[in-house]
Design an enzyme around this catalytic site. Structure first.
Site, short mmCIF file in Angstrom:
data_model
loop_
_atom_site.label_atom_id
_atom_site.label_comp_id
_atom_site.label_asym_id
_atom_site.label_seq_id
_atom_site.Cartn_x
_atom_site.Cartn_y
_atom_site.Cartn_z
N ALA A 139 0.68 5.60 -0.51
CA ALA A 139 -0.15 6.80 -0.62
C ALA A 139 0.04 7.47 -1.97
O ALA A 139 1.16 7.70 -2.42
CB ALA A 139 0.19 7.78 0.50
N PRO A 178 0.84 -1.20 0.00
CA PRO A 178 0.00 0.00 0.00
C PRO A 178 0.88 1.25 0.00
O PRO A 178 1.79 1.37 0.83
CB PRO A 178 -0.79 -0.13 1.31
CG PRO A 178 0.04 -1.01 2.19
CD PRO A 178 0.80 -1.93 1.28
N LYS A 237 1.39 -3.60 9.44
CA LYS A 237 2.64 -3.37 8.72
C LYS A 237 3.54 -2.50 9.59
O LYS A 237 3.14 -1.41 10.01
CB LYS A 237 2.38 -2.69 7.38
CG LYS A 237 3.62 -2.60 6.48
CD LYS A 237 3.22 -2.22 5.05
CE LYS A 237 4.42 -2.34 4.11
NZ LYS A 237 5.40 -1.27 4.27
N ASN A 269 9.20 -6.93 3.12
CA ASN A 269 9.10 -5.71 2.31
C ASN A 269 10.41 -4.92 2.39
O ASN A 269 11.00 -4.82 3.46
CB ASN A 269 7.92 -4.87 2.83
CG ASN A 269 7.75 -3.56 2.11
OD1 ASN A 269 7.55 -2.53 2.76
ND2 ASN A 269 7.79 -3.55 0.80
N CYS A 275 4.36 3.86 8.14
CA CYS A 275 4.54 5.06 7.32
C CYS A 275 5.50 6.04 8.01
O CYS A 275 5.28 6.44 9.16
CB CYS A 275 3.21 5.75 7.06
SG CYS A 275 3.38 7.24 6.04
#
Length: 322
Positions: free
Chosen positions: A18, A16, A140, A201, A101
């Protein structure tokens, strides 16, 4: 693998991101081998306040399955309510909590990777979301906040105890942002510490990287982020290598142009022509990365405003840059 009760038949996930992973781009990536897709991060507060623009981000593309929505925030009750709203509006199979994030405007409010500094709070949020969500919950995280606080294993254990069904780990600290190198060993440490599935990731830029990150970490799935900017065929190539098949070549430039045009058209149908074209400017430039003499057309791309502009630029690229 399974995430809770949800069967995942692929080892490749689209991260995901942004402003990047709208429904149109997710659809293009899924068609090219991304077996697990997720919305961009969505504000829990905005969902709780009923913001229509935020709600629009929840829409899946037709047939998107399995489909996850990602929410962010740091208030347990708001996050719990947002999870219910997100599933109700989207029909998502999974709710993901963003604890990774690193962007300043997210972190300054105590959201995203700021939660890595407060593992107990991260666990309380996860527990509240798990308790309220009608579907499995994942999270995450990052390697830690900085090199002095490498606590991914501690956070992952607490999240597992709180009831999350899978954990994605980005092998960088928040302070690193997206610089330096992702530490895949930290992902392996998380995998060895928990019994739920772990998604790896960080630094998957070539198809071979997807194979290597799974071998190095023992993770259940590889999550591709920036490596697929303008290159959804990274999933096609990685899937082939994971299946022991020959590496397929990238499509010719004409086909790549047709793909980005279709992506923009899908986005325009869902979000309106003006918004889609403005947001597609950088996407189109990504698709031309590495193409010789593309500078002139990149200058044209950043001035596109309509689909007609898109078609005109594309015609020129196909004529001049073969």
């Amino acid at each position: 693998m399974k995430i809770g009760t949800v069967e995942i038949s692929s080892k490749l996930a689209l991260a995901p991101m942004a402003g990047v992973t709208d429904a149109a781009f997710r659809q293009i990536c899924a068609e090219n081998g991304a077996g697990y897709t997720c919305t961009e991060l969505i504000s829990s507060k905005a969902l709780c306040y009923g913001d229509k623009k935020t709600q629009a981000l929840l829409a899946p593309f037709p047939g998107e399955r399995p489909f996850a929505v990602q929410i962010f925030g740091s208030d347990p009750s708001c996050m719990a309510e947002a999870a219910q709203i997100a599933v109700e509006l989207s029909g998502a199979d999974i709710v993901d909590i963003n604890m990774g994030c690193p962007v300043g405007k997210v972190v300054k409010n105590g959201d995203g990777s700021a939660l890595m500094k407060d593992p107990e709070k991260a666990a309380r949020i996860a527990e509240a979301v798990v308790r309220s969500s009608p579907v499995p919950v994942t999270a995450k995280i990052r390697r830690g906040w900085d090199m002095g606080n490498l606590n991914a294993v501690e956070v992952a254990r607490l999240l597992e105890q709180a009831g999350v069904s899978a954990i994605a780990v980005h092998g960088r600290t928040r302070v690193q942002m997206y610089g330096g190198q992702a530490d895949w060993n930290s992902i392996r440490e998380v995998k060895e510490a928990v019994s739920v599935p772990v998604i790896a990731n960080g630094d998957i830029f070539k198809p071979e990287d997807a194979v290597r990150i799974l071998e190095r970490t023992g993770a259940d799935m590889a999550m591709i982020g920036r490596g697929c900017f303008g290159n959804p065929w990274l999933f096609t190539q990685a899937k082939a290598l994971l299946e022991g098949l020959p590496l397929p070549p990238l499509p010719p430039l004409d086909e790549r142009c047709d793909t980005v045009v279709r992506q923009i058209e899908l986005s325009a149908a869902a979000r309106g022509e003006r918004t889609a074209v403005l947001e597609a400017r950088r996407h189109y430039c990504w698709y031309l990365k590495g193409i010789p003499h593309a500078g002139y057309y990149k200058e044209q791309i950043v001035r596109m405003n309509t689909l007609e502009d898109v078609y005109t630029v594309t015609k020129g690229i196909k004529r001049d840059l073969k």
